[in-house]
Write a protein that holds these residues in place. Structure first.
Motif, mmCIF file in Angstrom:
data_model
loop_
_atom_site.group_PDB
_atom_site.id
_atom_site.type_symbol
_atom_site.label_atom_id
_atom_site.label_comp_id
_atom_site.label_asym_id
_atom_site.label_seq_id
_atom_site.Cartn_x
_atom_site.Cartn_y
_atom_site.Cartn_z
ATOM 1 N N LEU A 15 0.826 -1.204 0.000
ATOM 2 C CA LEU A 15 0.000 0.000 0.000
ATOM 3 C C LEU A 15 0.861 1.256 0.000
ATOM 4 O O LEU A 15 0.574 2.221 -0.713
ATOM 5 C CB LEU A 15 -0.937 0.008 1.211
ATOM 6 N N GLY A 16 1.923 1.263 0.777
ATOM 7 C CA GLY A 16 2.834 2.408 0.796
ATOM 8 C C GLY A 16 3.473 2.643 -0.554
ATOM 9 O O GLY A 16 3.608 3.784 -1.003
ATOM 10 N N LEU A 19 0.773 4.091 -2.904
ATOM 11 C CA LEU A 19 0.476 5.482 -2.561
ATOM 12 C C LEU A 19 1.617 6.403 -2.994
ATOM 13 O O LEU A 19 1.374 7.518 -3.476
ATOM 14 C CB LEU A 19 0.203 5.610 -1.068
ATOM 15 N N SER A 20 2.851 5.957 -2.851
ATOM 16 C CA SER A 20 3.993 6.745 -3.330
ATOM 17 C C SER A 20 3.956 6.886 -4.844
ATOM 18 O O SER A 20 4.226 7.965 -5.387
ATOM 19 C CB SER A 20 5.308 6.095 -2.916
ATOM 20 N N ILE A 22 1.300 6.771 -6.767
ATOM 21 C CA ILE A 22 0.204 7.668 -7.123
ATOM 22 C C ILE A 22 0.601 9.121 -6.891
ATOM 23 O O ILE A 22 0.308 9.991 -7.711
ATOM 24 C CB ILE A 22 -1.072 7.302 -6.344
ATOM 25 N N SER A 23 1.282 9.406 -5.796
ATOM 26 C CA SER A 23 1.698 10.785 -5.545
ATOM 27 C C SER A 23 2.733 11.239 -6.573
ATOM 28 O O SER A 23 2.724 12.387 -7.008
ATOM 29 C CB SER A 23 2.231 10.943 -4.130
ATOM 30 N N GLY A 89 -6.639 3.745 -9.644
ATOM 31 C CA GLY A 89 -7.234 4.014 -8.337
ATOM 32 C C GLY A 89 -8.260 2.955 -7.965
ATOM 33 O O GLY A 89 -8.319 2.505 -6.818
#
Length: 112
Positions: A15-16, A19-20, A22-23, A89
């Motif tokens: 997940l981390g 999320l990285s 995606i950012s 997403g």
């Protein structure tokens, strides 16, 4: 309602990572869209500045600017990137949702 299941360290790491990612993609698209908007505003301002002119060179500049403005209003890259981000997403959301759901218990083996 809190979940009774705790995520494993591998799930948290995954997940981390996502999320990285995606950012990072969000930052990239922000920079690209900022450049696009800057170019579009500059072309429109130049077009407005040459609108009054009447000689052949200014008419050629106006034609070139009209082409430039129409080219920058192209919606295909916007729709493509929007579709990609929405699908990623959704996929990540499904993975997170599936990871937080309790796993069904395996049936006990029949005793012999």
């Amino acid at each position: 309602m809190p979940s009774a299941q705790v995520l494993t360290s591998q799930e948290i790491g995954t997940l981390g990572f996502f999320l990285s990612l995606i950012s990072l993609l969000g930052s990239f698209f922000y920079v690209q869209l900022s450049n696009w908007l800057r170019d579009l505003i500059a072309a429109e301002a130049l077009f407005e500045g040459h609108k009054v002119g009447g000689d052949d060179t200014e008419k050629a500049v106006l034609r070139q600017l009209k082409y430039s403005i129409n080219r920058q209003y192209n919606r295909v890259p916007l729709l493509t990137s929007l579709g990609y981000l929405l699908s990623r997403g959704y996929a990540i959301g499904r993975k997170v949702y599936d990871g937080t759901q309790p796993k069904p218990a395996k049936p006990a083996a029949a005793a012999s």
